[in-house]
Design a protein around this motif. Structure first.
Motif, short mmCIF file in Angstrom:
data_model
loop_
_atom_site.label_atom_id
_atom_site.label_comp_id
_atom_site.label_asym_id
_atom_site.label_seq_id
_atom_site.Cartn_x
_atom_site.Cartn_y
_atom_site.Cartn_z
N GLN A 126 -4.26 -8.34 11.98
CA GLN A 126 -4.55 -9.65 11.39
C GLN A 126 -3.28 -10.52 11.31
N ASP A 127 -2.14 -9.89 11.05
CA ASP A 127 -0.88 -10.64 11.02
C ASP A 127 -0.51 -11.22 12.38
N HIS A 128 -1.05 -10.65 13.44
CA HIS A 128 -0.72 -11.12 14.79
C HIS A 128 -1.83 -11.92 15.45
N GLY A 130 -5.11 -12.67 13.76
CA GLY A 130 -6.13 -13.18 12.85
C GLY A 130 -6.28 -14.69 12.94
N VAL A 133 -3.36 -17.67 12.47
CA VAL A 133 -2.03 -17.06 12.52
C VAL A 133 -1.13 -17.83 13.49
N ASP A 134 0.06 -18.16 13.04
CA ASP A 134 1.06 -18.81 13.88
C ASP A 134 1.90 -17.70 14.51
N GLU A 135 1.83 -17.57 15.83
CA GLU A 135 2.53 -16.49 16.53
C GLU A 135 4.03 -16.48 16.24
N GLN A 137 5.40 -16.99 13.45
CA GLN A 137 5.61 -16.41 12.13
C GLN A 137 5.19 -14.94 12.06
N ALA A 138 4.64 -14.40 13.14
CA ALA A 138 4.19 -13.01 13.15
C ALA A 138 5.40 -12.07 13.02
#
Length: 191
Positions: A126-128, A130, A133-135, A137-138
């Motif tokens: 989800q962090d990558h 979801g 999600v801004d890539e 900021q992953a």
């Protein structure tokens, strides 16, 4: 002049990301103060370990379930000498302590560890990938969900059981080894 004043922080970011997962997971609930010995005994549920440390007893201050993070290894790939791509491979394990060494207790450890491991993988996904999600900021530049290797482990440390996950990813801060080092890194005669 300190040529390493602004270090690439891939290692710190990698450890901090997994530490926060251990803090936030409702079944792990890691206390970061325990890493320096300031937390209560049994509240350390996360640590960076080496592969060799799986064979030695875990410190008595540890609590279970436990998230054990291994630092990433890096291999390189290149089609031509001027284009070298670094390919990191990370690993983490979730282990639990059996009430006794009975078959039922050991299987319960595997069940608990598997559930937590998949919770962590779902969170990473989800962090990558979801919604919203801004890539940039992953936690990692890319997390290769199609290349996971998950295997049971145990007994490890002092009799715990669980699962280990190996995963491929790309570092958020790329390092180009084909570029010359910054001026002043090596103390050589520059004439």
């Amino acid at each position: 002049m300190n040529v390493y004043a602004t270090p690439v922080s891939n290692v710190t970011g990698y450890i901090n990301y997994f530490r926060q997962l251990a803090v936030d997971h409702s079944l792990i609930r890691h206390n970061p103060d325990s890493e320096s010995g300031d937390g209560a005994i049994g509240t350390m549920h996360f640590s960076k370990i080496s592969e060799e440390e799986y064979l030695v007893a875990l410190n008595k201050v540890a609590g279970f379930p436990f998230l054990a993070l291994e630092l990433y290894e890096v291999e390189s790939e290149s089609q031509v000498v001027s284009d070298v791509r670094l390919l990191p491979k990370g690993a983490f394990s979730v282990v639990d302590n059996p009430a006794d060494q009975s078959f039922t207790s050991v299987v319960t450890c595997y069940q608990n560890a598997e559930r937590i491991l998949y919770d962590i993988l779902k969170h990473i996904y989800q962090d990558h990938f979801g919604l919203g999600v801004d890539e940039c900021q992953a936690p990692f530049k890319f997390f290769e969900v199609g290349q996971l290797a998950i295997s049971p482990i145990g007994p490890v440390f002092s009799g715990q059981y669980g699962y280990r996950c190996i995963f491929d990813f790309e570092l958020q801060k790329a390092i180009d080894i084909t570029q010359a080092p910054a001026a002043g890194v090596f103390l050589i005669n520059e004439s």
